[in-house]
Design an enzyme around this catalytic site. Structure first.
Site, PDB file in Angstrom:
ATOM      1  N   LYS A  13      12.098   4.901   1.285  1.00  0.00           N
ATOM      2  CA  LYS A  13      10.710   5.063   0.819  1.00  0.00           C
ATOM      3  C   LYS A  13      10.657   5.728  -0.565  1.00  0.00           C
ATOM      4  CE  LYS A  13       8.865   5.199   5.564  1.00  0.00           C
ATOM      5  NZ  LYS A  13       7.903   5.849   6.490  1.00  0.00           N
ATOM      6  N   TYR A  53       2.441  -3.018   7.114  1.00  0.00           N
ATOM      7  CA  TYR A  53       2.108  -2.038   8.161  1.00  0.00           C
ATOM      8  C   TYR A  53       0.844  -2.446   8.935  1.00  0.00           C
ATOM      9  CZ  TYR A  53       5.620   1.573   7.074  1.00  0.00           C
ATOM     10  OH  TYR A  53       6.785   2.294   6.921  1.00  0.00           O
ATOM     11  N   GLU A 130      10.091  -8.608   9.931  1.00  0.00           N
ATOM     12  CA  GLU A 130      10.131  -7.730   8.746  1.00  0.00           C
ATOM     13  C   GLU A 130      11.191  -8.191   7.746  1.00  0.00           C
ATOM     14  OE1 GLU A 130       8.567  -3.714  11.093  1.00  0.00           O
ATOM     15  OE2 GLU A 130      10.534  -3.696  10.114  1.00  0.00           O
TER      16      GLU A 130
HETATM   17  P1  ATP Z   1       8.536   3.700  10.404  1.00  0.00           P
HETATM   18  O1  ATP Z   1       7.649   2.641  11.006  1.00  0.00           O
HETATM   19  O2  ATP Z   1       8.166   4.040   8.971  1.00  0.00           O
HETATM   20  O3  ATP Z   1       9.979   3.396  10.606  1.00  0.00           O
HETATM   21  P2  ATP Z   1       8.187   5.303  12.755  1.00  0.00           P
HETATM   22  O4  ATP Z   1       8.407   4.029  13.491  1.00  0.00           O
HETATM   23  O5  ATP Z   1       9.046   6.485  13.079  1.00  0.00           O
HETATM   24  O6  ATP Z   1       8.300   5.072  11.188  1.00  0.00           O
HETATM   25  P3  ATP Z   1       5.366   4.859  13.118  1.00  0.00           P
HETATM   26  O7  ATP Z   1       4.633   5.412  14.272  1.00  0.00           O
HETATM   27  O8  ATP Z   1       5.709   3.394  13.098  1.00  0.00           O
HETATM   28  O9  ATP Z   1       6.687   5.756  12.893  1.00  0.00           O
HETATM   29  O10 ATP Z   1       4.522   5.216  11.826  1.00  0.00           O
HETATM   30  C1  ATP Z   1       4.753   4.557  10.585  1.00  0.00           C
HETATM   31  C2  ATP Z   1       4.757   5.593   9.479  1.00  0.00           C
HETATM   32  O11 ATP Z   1       3.456   6.145   9.380  1.00  0.00           O
HETATM   33  C3  ATP Z   1       5.674   6.779   9.704  1.00  0.00           C
HETATM   34  O12 ATP Z   1       6.990   6.579   9.239  1.00  0.00           O
HETATM   35  C4  ATP Z   1       4.981   7.861   8.903  1.00  0.00           C
HETATM   36  O13 ATP Z   1       5.364   7.781   7.527  1.00  0.00           O
HETATM   37  C5  ATP Z   1       3.531   7.508   9.046  1.00  0.00           C
HETATM   38  N1  ATP Z   1       2.930   8.307  10.127  1.00  0.00           N
HETATM   39  C6  ATP Z   1       3.106   8.143  11.451  1.00  0.00           C
HETATM   40  N2  ATP Z   1       2.379   9.044  12.147  1.00  0.00           N
HETATM   41  C7  ATP Z   1       1.741   9.786  11.217  1.00  0.00           C
HETATM   42  C8  ATP Z   1       0.830  10.867  11.276  1.00  0.00           C
HETATM   43  N3  ATP Z   1       0.430  11.378  12.452  1.00  0.00           N
HETATM   44  N4  ATP Z   1       0.375  11.368  10.109  1.00  0.00           N
HETATM   45  C9  ATP Z   1       0.759  10.858   8.926  1.00  0.00           C
HETATM   46  N5  ATP Z   1       1.614   9.826   8.788  1.00  0.00           N
HETATM   47  C10 ATP Z   1       2.097   9.299   9.921  1.00  0.00           C
END
Ligand code: ATP
Ligand code: MG
Length: 142
Positions: A13, A53, A130
């Protein structure tokens, strides 16, 4: 590829390119046994980020997420190894770096829940989608 070998989509990122730790993270990825079979540095627009996303579009942090993912260059990459999807999620660590285990990328480098250094596909089905979002088959050299 043999039947157990998988590919997953990884994104380093903007917080990573901004701090010049692309190589440090790639060293962790390769050290854990992943082969980086495609890689490109690119700049996402907000629209790209929003499309990528899309599954999160109803979540309260969606706007911030799209802003952060388009705030600077990213490195998109395809990682290959056996059980790659699950094992890369393990190597990344918990979404919030505060909760990430020692030895994980987010523990070592994540700044906060929204600047958490890496993305990894969360299922084999999503990995395929993706990877196709960013790469053509001919870009991937095993
Ligand atoms: P990624 O999809 O980026 O690999 P992840 O699968 O661990 O991460 P997801 O739940 O898919 O997490 O969320 C996508 C992204 O959104 C996270 O990587 C984070 O950057 C952001 N994110 C998730 N939850 C929060 C939150 N509560 N507040 C702020 N940003 C968040
Ligand atoms: Mg996710």
């Amino acid at each position: 590829m043999s039947s157990t070998v998988q590919r997953t989509l990884s994104i380093l990122k903007p917080d990573v390119t901004q701090r010049n730790i692309t190589g440090a993270i790639n060293a962790m990825i390769e050290g854990a046994g992943f082969k980086i079979v495609a890689q490109r540095r690119t700049q996402l627009t907000r629209d790209h980020a929003a499309k990528f996303y899309d599954v999160h579009k109803e979540r309260p942090f969606f706007r911030d997420l799209c802003a952060i993912m388009s705030a600077g260059p990213v490195v998109v990459q395809v990682l290959e190894r056996d059980n790659a999807v699950h094992l890369y999620r393990e190597l990344m660590g918990a979404t919030d770096p505060k909760n990430a285990d020692a030895g994980t990328i987010r523990h070592a480098h994540g700044k906060s829940i929204d600047e958490n250094s890496v993305h990894g596909s969360d299922s084999l089905e999503n990995a395929k989608k993706e990877i196709a979002f960013f790469f053509q088959d001919s870009d991937i050299i095993s």
